[in-house]
Design an enzyme around this catalytic site. Structure first.
Site, short mmCIF file in Angstrom:
data_model
loop_
_atom_site.label_atom_id
_atom_site.label_comp_id
_atom_site.label_asym_id
_atom_site.label_seq_id
_atom_site.Cartn_x
_atom_site.Cartn_y
_atom_site.Cartn_z
N THR A 35 0.87 -1.05 0.32
CA THR A 35 0.32 0.48 -0.06
C THR A 35 1.14 1.58 0.39
OG1 THR A 35 -1.75 -1.30 1.10
CG2 THR A 35 -2.03 1.40 1.53
N LYS A 151 3.77 -8.92 4.40
CA LYS A 151 2.86 -8.21 3.76
C LYS A 151 1.44 -9.38 3.32
CE LYS A 151 0.51 -3.40 4.00
NZ LYS A 151 0.60 -2.78 3.62
N GLU A 184 1.81 -4.27 16.76
CA GLU A 184 1.13 -3.27 15.90
C GLU A 184 0.24 -2.37 16.03
OE1 GLU A 184 1.71 -5.16 12.27
OE2 GLU A 184 -0.10 -6.47 13.05
#
Length: 293
Positions: A35, A151, A184
């Site tokens: 992203t 990811k 996170e």
């Protein structure tokens, strides 16, 4: 002002948004994604995204053609001006490709590459940094040392964590693992500062090793004379911090104003000096003035 009402989408370099129902990314989450922030029609952190994507594809044995990917990204970005797009998000999805039913895959599969451009008028890398209101999520992250850091497309934990609140005054949620370690936020990495020493959670068993996380560790924090220790971190460690920030490559560096714990108590962070300094340093980098190459 963008003339696009819908995202622009390309599949394997061709405009269109019809993905094959047999694609393994759709069937099994068998793939990866990036992203990226588009600024002035470019992706300033693309090299770091590309490097992470290539490394993750190698780790998961996905045969990404990096030269072909670069050509498709260049073509997509060169088309933005015709649509009046200067800023937005570029999402790059790479799946293992189209396959039949079952978990086993053919070793010679050709990956599917999907590019999406979502236009917006945000300027997250400039202007004052508004402190965020953060909560602690109930959803826990499972441990997997093979997938940790990557990811990958299996983001159901993050989806369910983000569904825990609808309050527009809450900006983000911290996520813990099964042992109670802070890992996170739902869409950001976490850094805390205590007595001029910076810390960020270890991602040995879960979490995403973000592009901005790498940039902060390797370049930006050393740029203001700070070192970073990657370590296991509890909520108590976070609450004791003098300063805390969240970061990702799409929204930049964002100071935390307060964290509401599971009991409803708010833990406030009044110091944001380093976040402001890092924001300036990152802005200089984006303008070609920084030390990051």
């Amino acid at each position: 002002m963008s003339t696009c009402e819908r995202p622009l989408v390309w599949i394997d370099g061709e405009p269109g948004d019809q993905l094959c129902a047999l694609d393994r990314g759709f069937a099994y989450g068998d793939g990866l994604f990036e992203t990226c922030r588009i600024q002035s029609g470019e992706v300033p952190l693309w090299r770091w995204h590309r490097e992470r994507l290539q490394a993750s594809c190698k780790a998961l044995s996905i045969a990404l053609n990096a030269k072909q990917l670069q050509g498709w990204v260049d073509t997509a970005l060169s088309s933005l001006a015709a649509h009046g797009i200067q800023g937005g998000t570029l999402k790059v999805v790479v799946t293992r490709g189209v396959g039949g039913r079952g978990y086993q895959y053919a070793r010679d599969m050709a990956p599917t590459v999907v590019l999406q451009v979502h236009p917006d008028n945000l300027s997250p890398f400039t202007g004052p940094l508004k402190p965020l209101n953060v909560r602690v999520c109930d959803m826990r992250l499972a441990g997997n040392k093979v997938l940790a850091g990557h990811k990958h497309l299996n983001r159901l934990e993050n989806v369910l964590a983000r569904a825990e609140w609808q309050d527009a005054n809450i900006d983000e949620g911290l996520m813990l693992d099964g042992s109670g370690n802070v890992i996170e936020a739902t869409a950001h990495n976490l850094f805390i500062c205590q007595a001029n020493q910076w810390y960020t959670p270890a991602l040995d068993s879960s979490g995403v090793a973000g592009v901005m996380r790498r940039l902060l560790i390797d370049e930006l924090l050393p740029g203001i004379g700070c070192k970073v220790e990657v370590t296991a971190m509890t909520l108590a460690d976070v609450y004791r911090a003098d300063e805390a920030i969240l970061c990702n490559s799409n929204r930049g560096i964002r100071p935390i104003g307060e964290i509401t714990d599971p009991s409803g108590e708010a833990h406030k962070f009044l110091q944001h000096d380093n976040a402001q300094k890092l924001g300036v340093l990152f802005g200089d980098f984006l303008q070609g003035k920084g030390s990051v190459q």
